[in-house]
Write a protein that holds these residues in place. Structure first.
Motif, PDB file in Angstrom:
ATOM      1  N   THR A  38      -4.772 -10.251  -4.887  1.00 27.74           N
ATOM      2  CA  THR A  38      -4.473 -10.492  -6.190  1.00 27.74           C
ATOM      3  C   THR A  38      -4.977 -11.944  -6.631  1.00 27.74           C
ATOM      4  O   THR A  38      -5.196 -12.207  -7.770  1.00 27.74           O
ATOM      5  N   ASP A  39      -5.098 -12.765  -6.031  1.00 27.27           N
ATOM      6  CA  ASP A  39      -5.304 -14.280  -6.047  1.00 27.27           C
ATOM      7  C   ASP A  39      -5.722 -14.930  -4.918  1.00 27.27           C
ATOM      8  O   ASP A  39      -5.123 -14.712  -3.809  1.00 27.27           O
TER       9      ASP A  39
ATOM     10  N   GLY B 193      -0.548  -8.334  -3.115  1.00 28.02           N
ATOM     11  CA  GLY B 193      -0.019  -7.497  -4.190  1.00 28.02           C
ATOM     12  C   GLY B 193       1.276  -6.401  -3.266  1.00 28.02           C
ATOM     13  O   GLY B 193       0.886  -6.243  -2.362  1.00 28.02           O
ATOM     14  N   PRO B 194       1.855  -5.706  -3.996  1.00 26.84           N
ATOM     15  CA  PRO B 194       2.506  -4.737  -3.551  1.00 26.84           C
ATOM     16  C   PRO B 194       1.861  -3.638  -2.783  1.00 26.84           C
ATOM     17  O   PRO B 194       2.347  -2.911  -1.650  1.00 26.84           O
TER      18      PRO B 194
END
Length: 75
Positions: A59-60, A53-54
């Motif tokens: 995240t996954d 993520g940012p």
């Protein structure tokens, strides 16, 4: 990324040059867990890893099929 295969821990930009499914806003920042050693089409790789993520947090977890020369190593 034509010089060598991605390695565990590498952080990659996966965009449209790697596969049309990652073009535009669908591009990923991806941390490599492993590259599947099985043979595929010439120049293509199965890579197991985490979408970041940012903030750089995973995240996954995904297994992606991409062109090796379309990957960009980050950091």
């Amino acid at each position: 990324m034509t010089d060598d295969l991605p390695r565990a821990g590498d952080v990659l930009h996966v965009g449209g040059a790697a596969s049309v499914q990652f073009a535009g806003e669908r591009a990923l920042t991806f941390r490599v867990i492993r590259v599947d050693p099985r043979l595929t089409y010439a120049g293509w790789l199965w890579i197991d890893g985490y979408v970041l993520g940012p903030t750089g947090d995973a995240t996954d977890r995904r297994l992606i099929f991409v062109r090796g020369d379309g990957l960009t190593k980050l950091r």
